[in-house]
Design a protein around this motif. Structure first.
Motif, PDB file in Angstrom:
ATOM      1  N   ILE A   1     -70.600   1.966  30.110  1.00  0.00           N
ATOM      2  CA  ILE A   1     -70.668   2.885  28.971  1.00  0.00           C
ATOM      3  C   ILE A   1     -72.113   3.086  28.536  1.00  0.00           C
ATOM      4  CG2 ILE A   1     -70.102   3.116  26.513  1.00  0.00           C
ATOM      5  CD1 ILE A   1     -67.396   1.790  27.174  1.00  0.00           C
ATOM      6  N   ARG A   2     -72.864   1.998  28.456  1.00  0.00           N
ATOM      7  CA  ARG A   2     -74.286   2.098  28.098  1.00  0.00           C
ATOM      8  C   ARG A   2     -75.017   3.000  29.081  1.00  0.00           C
ATOM      9  NH1 ARG A   2     -77.246  -3.467  28.427  1.00  0.00           N
ATOM     10  NH2 ARG A   2     -76.416  -3.217  30.533  1.00  0.00           N
ATOM     11  N   ASN A   3     -74.746   2.807  30.363  1.00  0.00           N
ATOM     12  CA  ASN A   3     -75.388   3.656  31.371  1.00  0.00           C
ATOM     13  C   ASN A   3     -74.996   5.116  31.203  1.00  0.00           C
ATOM     14  OD1 ASN A   3     -76.829   4.066  33.982  1.00  0.00           O
ATOM     15  ND2 ASN A   3     -74.787   4.656  34.628  1.00  0.00           N
ATOM     16  N   TYR A   4     -73.722   5.337  30.945  1.00  0.00           N
ATOM     17  CA  TYR A   4     -73.218   6.707  30.764  1.00  0.00           C
ATOM     18  C   TYR A   4     -73.945   7.402  29.612  1.00  0.00           C
ATOM     19  CZ  TYR A   4     -69.784  10.407  29.783  1.00  0.00           C
ATOM     20  OH  TYR A   4     -69.175  11.608  29.553  1.00  0.00           O
ATOM     21  N   ILE A   5     -74.101   6.684  28.499  1.00  0.00           N
ATOM     22  CA  ILE A   5     -74.754   7.264  27.328  1.00  0.00           C
ATOM     23  C   ILE A   5     -76.195   7.623  27.633  1.00  0.00           C
ATOM     24  CG2 ILE A   5     -75.562   6.783  24.977  1.00  0.00           C
ATOM     25  CD1 ILE A   5     -73.084   4.975  24.651  1.00  0.00           C
ATOM     26  N   PHE A   6     -76.914   6.718  28.303  1.00  0.00           N
ATOM     27  CA  PHE A   6     -78.349   6.950  28.486  1.00  0.00           C
ATOM     28  C   PHE A   6     -78.669   7.848  29.669  1.00  0.00           C
ATOM     29  CE2 PHE A   6     -78.318   3.411  25.557  1.00  0.00           C
ATOM     30  CZ  PHE A   6     -79.255   3.859  24.641  1.00  0.00           C
ATOM     31  N   MET A   7     -77.764   7.957  30.621  1.00  0.00           N
ATOM     32  CA  MET A   7     -77.910   9.019  31.629  1.00  0.00           C
ATOM     33  C   MET A   7     -77.819  10.372  30.939  1.00  0.00           C
ATOM     34  SD  MET A   7     -78.215   7.936  34.867  1.00  0.00           S
ATOM     35  CE  MET A   7     -77.351   9.057  35.960  1.00  0.00           C
TER      36      MET A   7
ATOM     37  N   SER B   1     -85.872   6.189  25.787  1.00  0.00           N
ATOM     38  CA  SER B   1     -86.377   4.890  25.342  1.00  0.00           C
ATOM     39  C   SER B   1     -86.325   4.735  23.821  1.00  0.00           C
ATOM     40  CB  SER B   1     -87.802   4.677  25.841  1.00  0.00           C
ATOM     41  OG  SER B   1     -88.647   5.716  25.377  1.00  0.00           O
ATOM     42  N   LYS B   2     -86.708   5.766  23.076  1.00  0.00           N
ATOM     43  CA  LYS B   2     -86.684   5.672  21.613  1.00  0.00           C
ATOM     44  C   LYS B   2     -85.255   5.557  21.103  1.00  0.00           C
ATOM     45  CE  LYS B   2     -91.031   8.098  20.686  1.00  0.00           C
ATOM     46  NZ  LYS B   2     -91.660   9.270  20.025  1.00  0.00           N
ATOM     47  N   LEU B   3     -84.365   6.305  21.735  1.00  0.00           N
ATOM     48  CA  LEU B   3     -82.959   6.246  21.342  1.00  0.00           C
ATOM     49  C   LEU B   3     -82.403   4.851  21.620  1.00  0.00           C
ATOM     50  CD1 LEU B   3     -81.011   8.388  20.175  1.00  0.00           C
ATOM     51  CD2 LEU B   3     -80.111   8.692  22.490  1.00  0.00           C
ATOM     52  N   TYR B   4     -82.799   4.273  22.733  1.00  0.00           N
ATOM     53  CA  TYR B   4     -82.361   2.919  23.081  1.00  0.00           C
ATOM     54  C   TYR B   4     -82.840   1.923  22.032  1.00  0.00           C
ATOM     55  CZ  TYR B   4     -81.823  -1.430  25.700  1.00  0.00           C
ATOM     56  OH  TYR B   4     -81.472  -2.695  26.090  1.00  0.00           O
ATOM     57  N   ASP B   5     -84.116   1.997  21.687  1.00  0.00           N
ATOM     58  CA  ASP B   5     -84.687   1.035  20.738  1.00  0.00           C
ATOM     59  C   ASP B   5     -84.063   1.152  19.352  1.00  0.00           C
ATOM     60  OD1 ASP B   5     -86.339   0.049  22.687  1.00  0.00           O
ATOM     61  OD2 ASP B   5     -88.063   1.275  22.124  1.00  0.00           O
ATOM     62  N   SER B   6     -83.765   2.379  18.935  1.00  0.00           N
ATOM     63  CA  SER B   6     -83.303   2.575  17.562  1.00  0.00           C
ATOM     64  C   SER B   6     -81.793   2.430  17.406  1.00  0.00           C
ATOM     65  CB  SER B   6     -83.738   3.956  17.054  1.00  0.00           C
ATOM     66  OG  SER B   6     -83.165   4.989  17.852  1.00  0.00           O
ATOM     67  N   LEU B   7     -81.020   2.844  18.413  1.00  0.00           N
ATOM     68  CA  LEU B   7     -79.572   2.907  18.224  1.00  0.00           C
ATOM     69  C   LEU B   7     -78.758   2.043  19.187  1.00  0.00           C
ATOM     70  CD1 LEU B   7     -79.098   6.720  17.461  1.00  0.00           C
ATOM     71  CD2 LEU B   7     -79.057   4.812  15.847  1.00  0.00           C
ATOM     72  N   TRP B   8     -79.361   1.569  20.275  1.00  0.00           N
ATOM     73  CA  TRP B   8     -78.590   0.703  21.162  1.00  0.00           C
ATOM     74  C   TRP B   8     -79.034  -0.752  21.105  1.00  0.00           C
ATOM     75  CZ3 TRP B   8     -74.080   1.069  23.618  1.00  0.00           C
ATOM     76  CH2 TRP B   8     -73.729   0.007  24.467  1.00  0.00           C
ATOM     77  N   LEU B   9     -80.298  -0.996  20.876  1.00  0.00           N
ATOM     78  CA  LEU B   9     -80.825  -2.355  20.903  1.00  0.00           C
ATOM     79  C   LEU B   9     -80.029  -3.329  20.029  1.00  0.00           C
ATOM     80  CD1 LEU B   9     -83.036  -3.884  22.357  1.00  0.00           C
ATOM     81  CD2 LEU B   9     -84.549  -3.468  20.406  1.00  0.00           C
ATOM     82  N   PRO B  10     -79.513  -2.913  18.846  1.00  0.00           N
ATOM     83  CA  PRO B  10     -78.694  -3.844  18.053  1.00  0.00           C
ATOM     84  C   PRO B  10     -77.480  -4.378  18.806  1.00  0.00           C
ATOM     85  CG  PRO B  10     -79.337  -1.971  16.709  1.00  0.00           C
ATOM     86  CD  PRO B  10     -79.763  -1.651  18.114  1.00  0.00           C
ATOM     87  N   PHE B  11     -76.958  -3.609  19.783  1.00  0.00           N
ATOM     88  CA  PHE B  11     -75.788  -4.048  20.536  1.00  0.00           C
ATOM     89  C   PHE B  11     -76.142  -5.091  21.603  1.00  0.00           C
ATOM     90  CE2 PHE B  11     -74.325   0.169  19.046  1.00  0.00           C
ATOM     91  CZ  PHE B  11     -73.212  -0.245  18.338  1.00  0.00           C
ATOM     92  N   GLU B  12     -77.422  -5.357  21.801  1.00  0.00           N
ATOM     93  CA  GLU B  12     -77.845  -6.401  22.731  1.00  0.00           C
ATOM     94  C   GLU B  12     -77.891  -7.765  22.042  1.00  0.00           C
ATOM     95  OE1 GLU B  12     -78.134  -5.938  25.857  1.00  0.00           O
ATOM     96  OE2 GLU B  12     -78.095  -3.746  25.894  1.00  0.00           O
ATOM     97  N   ASP B  13     -77.560  -7.795  20.756  1.00  0.00           N
ATOM     98  CA  ASP B  13     -77.560  -9.041  19.991  1.00  0.00           C
ATOM     99  C   ASP B  13     -76.477  -9.986  20.521  1.00  0.00           C
ATOM    100  OD1 ASP B  13     -78.545 -10.353  17.343  1.00  0.00           O
ATOM    101  OD2 ASP B  13     -76.360 -10.502  17.247  1.00  0.00           O
TER     102      ASP B  13
END
Length: 738
Positions: free
Chosen positions: A252-258, A268-280
């Protein structure tokens, strides 16, 4: 799914890009384990060509590709690499090394074949030329090094481009962890090609041609391209059963960022701001439901899809379900939505605040109630006031606790709460609607116990350890304690379960210290010598049951609990007076003795609080419970009770349809098949009512009405009792089965 054997040239010659998903690891192949073997195979194939032979192809392995949608004439063909990214990345490093040696040798004709496998042509017709020109686009952690390394045209440029990295490597004497494998791979293959040429300098052109042909045509791969119906998650797990586990949320993560790359050019900015919290770590923690163990993030994704679709989502098809959901949403919109739900979900799981969903999460934590999560998210996003939300959540907690106390199964909860979620898609959620729906549930698998059933089980059943483990009993007594405290009580903070133990007031080992009601003490070895009908044995058995009743349980601090153990009541009472400030124990401090009567009275007192804390539906319990309760009593008397005897004796107090001394309760369903048509009926008030509204006093008269001939109604009709799922021939309920 399309499978074919292709050469390296066929893999890379078309105008397309292979993209490494976010979920896959960084590039890890190295000299000792992979590069040396690959180069040895290439050298063998090239040597055969130099000798005038046609080499047998060398198979490098399989690559599994998932085509990505093309949304514009400016898009190039893009494929997500489900499996094989290490192979394809290594081939690009090999081609980069070959390109540099061909450039030095001025072999422009051969060089053009190699460059066509490294770069996509016509960047002026691309939507994102800075990215789309690359044949392979690595995961973001490898991306910066990769872009520079494969773009270098001369070997001496490496030290200039990677000065900082070379300095760090020389200083630390490490390389693999410094993001330098891309550089190492290219330099390794370059050095092997150059060394061979130097050894046979007079034959250098033929060697370069042979190496190029060996790489482009003698190395082959099995290319597997997935179709629309193929599940990438299942295929990856099958191919990598012994590797790192792939979860649906990785895909799912790959699907979103593709998609983000297509829409924004850089994710990269979208990853840092909106996905990075899910790596907790909170989201990575594995949670078990039934036999399945998944990261919490997978269960979260399942929950929000159930909320969005208002239907049950199979966790094994989570990726395909998410694709269906995200089809019309931008990557940014998806991530914003995920973060919105994540905040509520985290409140639900942690349960440490005062918001309705936090309070609900705290109360259901011990009840294995993940089936309520989708409903909880729907309620907290419904726009209802906090008061309304709390009332609904109270109904749900009551449903769970009352059924647990009454020993009713939780196996049907998935269906029960999914039905609530589905209903909300058609009707607005209200306090009254949730109450009405839960109250209307019937049968042992689904009903919400009324006060009479709840009270009977609370005061008479052995719940501790037989029905509920200690942690759930603690949770119940915590809520009882908080309910006993008034708003003016100083100790109003929530109690900490881990600091408390369940204490048996009458101890579990009571023989030496606690006399029976007749004043005598019991020796452990005495029981085996007593007759089964001995009055003394009855007293002992009564005492044994009483020790695990709710009225005999309380909470005590760990230290106090351990010190008292099997002490006399007076000693326990005095210790409670000194050490305990719990309201649960205040009535015990004024007692002079403790026996079965006191246990029963305290059970009733605790129930007066319990029925308010877990307030339930109005009225008395449905008929099916009366039958179950009466049947249980009869089973104690005799194991030879028959279905007809049960109906005759247990339904006598209920308004039923009685035929031939067999009573069928109201709402018993009937069906019959006559000439290919199914006829249905139901028991009304003392009669069988057909679907056309006509009422009959006997099954045969109802059958005659349908068939027009004399028919034995007992064999004509099948029936299904309320709360049951099995149909049986009506005659089976008569004595002797006649």
């Amino acid at each position: 799914m399309k499978s074919e054997i292709i050469t390296v040239q066929q893999m890379f010659q078309d105008r397309r890009q292979y993209r490494v998903p976010f979920y896959q690891r960084t590039y890890v192949w190295n000299k000792e384990d992979q590069w040396e073997r690959l180069w040895s195979d290439i050298q063998d194939k090239a040597s055969e060509r130099l000798a005038g032979n046609q080499p047998v192809p060398h198979f490098l392995g399989a690559v599994v590709l998932e085509p990505q949608p093309v949304n514009s004439v400016l898009d190039i063909g893009k494929f997500s690499i489900i499996d094989g990214q290490q192979r394809l990345t290594t081939l690009q490093y090999l081609l980069a090394a070959l390109s540099m040696t061909l450039s030095l040798s001025e072999e422009t004709g051969i060089l053009s074949l190699v460059e066509n496998c490294r770069w996509n042509s016509n960047p002026e017709t691309m939507k994102n030329p800075d990215i789309d020109v690359f044949k392979l686009w690595p995961t973001f952690r490898d991306r910066d090094t990769y872009k520079i390394a494969v773009s270098i045209k001369k070997i001496n440029e490496f030290s200039d481009k990677f000065t900082d990295i070379f300095r760090k490597v020389n200083k630390s004497k490490k390389n693999s962890s410094m993001g330098l494998l891309a550089v190492e791979a290219i330099l390794y293959f370059y050095s092997q090609i150059v060394e061979w040429i130097k050894r046979e300098e007079s034959n250098s052109r033929l060697i370069l041609i042979a190496i190029t042909e060996a790489i482009l045509t003698d190395i082959k791969l099995v290319s597997i391209t997935l179709g629309e119906e193929d599940d990438a998650q299942v295929i990856f797990e099958t191919l990598n059963g012994h590797g790192a586990q792939l979860h649906a949320t990785d895909l799912i993560r790959n699907y979103i960022f593709m998609q983000a790359d297509r829409e924004l050019g850089s994710a990269s900015k979208l990853y840092d701001s909106l996905w990075l919290p899910f790596e907790d770590d909170f989201w990575k923690e594995e949670q078990t439901r039934g036999r399945l163990k998944r990261p919490r993030l997978d269960w979260f994704m399942q929950t929000i899809l159930q909320v969005e679709f208002r239907e049950e989502i199979d966790i094994s098809r989570l990726y395909s379900g998410y694709q269906r959901f995200a089809k019309t949403k931008s990557a940014t919109d998806q991530l914003v939505m995920l973060n919105t739900y994540a905040a509520y979900y985290k409140d639900l799981i942690l349960g440490i605040g005062c918001k309705p969903i936090e309070r609900f999460g705290r109360r259901i934590k011990v009840w294995d109630a993940s089936t309520t999560h989708a409903l909880a998210l729907l309620i907290c996003t419904s726009g209802l006031s906090d008061e309304e939300q709390n009332r609904i959540f109270d109904w749900v907690v009551s449903y769970l606790v009352r059924r647990a106390i009454c020993g009713l199964t939780s196996k049907n909860y998935n269906r029960v709460f999914n039905q609530q979620v589905k209903r909300i898609s058609s009707f607005p959620v209200t306090v009254d609607s949730i109450y009405a729906d839960l109250s209307a549930l019937e049968g042992k698998a689904a009903r919400w116990p009324r006060d009479d059933e709840f009270q009977k089980e609370w005061t008479e059943a052995v719940i501790y350890e037989e029905r509920l483990k200690s942690i759930k009993i603690k949770s119940i007594f915590i809520e009882l304690e908080m309910a006993m405290r008034s708003s003016r009580t100083e100790e109003s903070d929530l109690l900490k379960v881990e600091q408390l133990d369940i204490e048996h007031i009458l101890p579990t080992s009571w023989f030496e210290c606690w006399a029976l009601s007749d004043g005598t003490f019991v020796k452990k070895d005495e029981i085996d010598s007593l007759n089964s009908d001995s009055p003394r044995l009855m007293l002992i058995l009564k005492r044994e049951k009483a020790k695990n009743l709710m009225g005999n349980l309380t909470l005590l601090n760990n230290g106090v609990n351990r010190s008292l153990q099997n002490s006399f009541f007076n000693k326990k009472r005095d210790a409670m007076f000194r050490e305990s400030n719990l309201h649960l124990n205040r009535d015990l401090m004024i007692k002079n003795h403790w026996n079965e009567s006191e246990i029963d009275a305290r059970g009733q007192m605790l129930f007066s609080f319990a029925k308010e804390i877990w307030n339930g539906p109005e009225g008395t319990s449905e008929k099916s419970w009366f039958v179950e309760a009466a049947l249980a009593e009869e089973e104690k008397k005799s194991n030879k009770i028959t279905a007809s005897k049960t109906l005759e004796t247990e339904y006598s107090l209920i308004n039923a349809w009685v035929v031939k001394n067999v009573a069928f309760p109201r709402n018993t369903e009937f069906r019959a098949n006559h000439k290919g048509q199914v006829y249905r009926a139901i028991v009304g008030e003392g009669a069988l009512v057909l679907s056309d509204g006509k009422e009959f006093s006997s099954p045969s008269s109802a059958a005659r009405h349908i068939t027009g001939t004399e028919v034995n109604g007992w064999s004509f009709w099948e029936c299904k009792l309320p709360g049951e799922s099995v149909w049986q021939v009506m005659g089976a309920l008569r004595k002797g089965g006649k």
